[in-house]
Design an enzyme around this catalytic site. Structure first.
Site, PDB file in Angstrom:
ATOM      1  N   HIS A 252       0.605  -1.239   0.104  1.00 61.51           N
ATOM      2  CA  HIS A 252       0.042   0.250   0.225  1.00 61.51           C
ATOM      3  C   HIS A 252       1.205   1.449  -0.137  1.00 61.51           C
ATOM      4  CE1 HIS A 252      -2.841   3.327   1.115  1.00 61.51           C
ATOM      5  NE2 HIS A 252      -4.086   2.195   0.868  1.00 61.51           N
ATOM      6  N   GLU A 307      -8.033  -3.716   0.092  1.00 60.06           N
ATOM      7  CA  GLU A 307      -8.504  -4.543  -0.691  1.00 60.06           C
ATOM      8  C   GLU A 307      -8.247  -6.499  -0.837  1.00 60.06           C
ATOM      9  OE1 GLU A 307      -6.160  -1.877  -1.128  1.00 60.06           O
ATOM     10  OE2 GLU A 307      -7.855  -0.210  -1.873  1.00 60.06           O
TER      11      GLU A 307
END
Length: 364
Positions: A252, A307
């Protein structure tokens, strides 16, 4: 002046809406750990916290729930507009257009009641378009269901199981807000001009529509579908890494440690793994992927991001892939509105500069 590409590391506002600390893995909504909110609170309570600054009392929660439910029925003109949008148009574009047409006053400054009118209508916008494209009837609006439960009911025609409602509720809470991301910044920029709430929200939706911002869960689901079963996880992931390809759902831009949102959704997945094999596949894939990433890319600090488990949750509750990003928009509307209200309260027009790199004309 120094150019900072992408404004990375540049603070453009002070806010008490949320804290996103990627280095230490801290994520806070107005003084509350988000991971705790996701497993102990309802979506309506968290939206109330984001908009009004405190968790609601039982009476405040009832009033706020009624306020949202008053806007579940789409006005006829909004349905007509949706009907006229070409069938090939993606759902995020439909959502952007329909939100811009909602009968919400453009008065300044914006108020929570205006925000509630939009948030209350978004599930119906998504569901109405979905049923039109599927050729199925739109279920009659219900007033006694929670926001999360009503969304699933509108899509499927039946009330969801407790497990599915709980899983989606956790997802909506965890993705409701995430600091000064691209879509939130877009909404705050528009608000800073003293434009109306709907203009700010349509700008935010337009930013979220971009695949670099809102499209990752679909790619994670594709990876899990390709793996297929628990016994194939390691061989599939190892082949992917050997080929120099990415594992979707890991790493990320912000978080350099474990994504606290992923931690919370992992807890939900662990609790529901016995009820849906899809959760078990996700859990096993995560475990082996983290081990292999440390083997192939040591020291890169590639951790599970939100996600990854978002894909597990959204697939398990029965949402089709084309509704993943719109569902993300449904949740993030809460955070966008919180920032729009915050920007309006402490407003100063956002007007950065740029450095000119072109030629200078000769002196006449």
């Amino acid at each position: 002046m120094k150019v900072i590409p992408g404004l990375e590391g540049v603070a453009v506002a002070e806010t008490d809406v949320s804290l996103v600390d990627g280095e230490r893995g801290r994520f806070v909504y107005r003084g509350h750990w988000v991971r705790d909110l996701a497993v102990s609170r309802r979506f309506e309570e968290v939206v109330h916290l984001l908009w009004y600054g405190h968790l609601p009392s039982m009476e405040e929660e009832r009033r706020f729930g009624r306020l949202l439910s008053e806007h579940r029925e789409l006005p006829p003109h909004v349905k007509e507009i949706i009907d006229q949008i070409p069938a090939k148009t993606d759902m995020m574009s439909v959502l952007r257009t329909a939100v811009s047409a909602l009968p919400v006053t453009g008065s300044w400054p914006p108020a929570p009641e205006q925000a509630a009118a939009v948030l209350g209508a978004i599930p119906a916008i998504i569901a109405y378009r979905h049923h039109r494209m599927q050729g199925t009837p739109m279920p009659k609006v219900q007033r006694d269901l929670s926001h999360t439960s009503h969304y699933l009911y509108l899509l499927k025609g039946t009330a969801p199981t407790v497990a599915h409602e709980r899983a989606l509720e956790a997802y909506l809470i965890l993705t409701a807000e995430h600091g000064m991301n691209a879509s939130t910044f877009a909404g705050r920029v528009v608000t800073s001009t003293q434009s109306d709430l709907l203009s700010a929200l349509t700008a935010a939706i337009g930013a979220l529509k971009g695949p670099l911002h809102g499209g990752a869960p679909s790619e994670v689901e594709g990876m899990l579908e390709a793996i297929g079963s628990v016994d194939k996880v390691e061989s599939w992931l190892r082949a992917r890494l050997e080929a120099g390809e990415r594992l979707m759902g890991f790493g990320h831009r912000v978080y350099k440690t474990v994504d606290p949102r992923a931690e919370a959704l992992r807890r939900v997945s662990q609790e529901l793994a016995g009820e849906d094999p899809w959760f078990q596949l996700a859990l096993e894939t995560e475990k082996i992927a983290l081990s292999l990433l440390e083997e192939y890319k040591p020291g890169r600090r590639l951790y599970t991001n939100v996600e990854f488990f978002a894909a597990a949750v959204l697939r398990a509750v029965g949402l089709p892939k084309q509704l993943y990003t719109p569902t993300f928009a449904l949740s993030r509307t809460a955070g966008w509105c919180a920032h729009i209200l915050d920007q309006a309260e402490h407003n100063r027009i956002i007007r950065p500069q740029s450095l000119y790199t072109g030629p200078i004309p000769a002196t006449s």
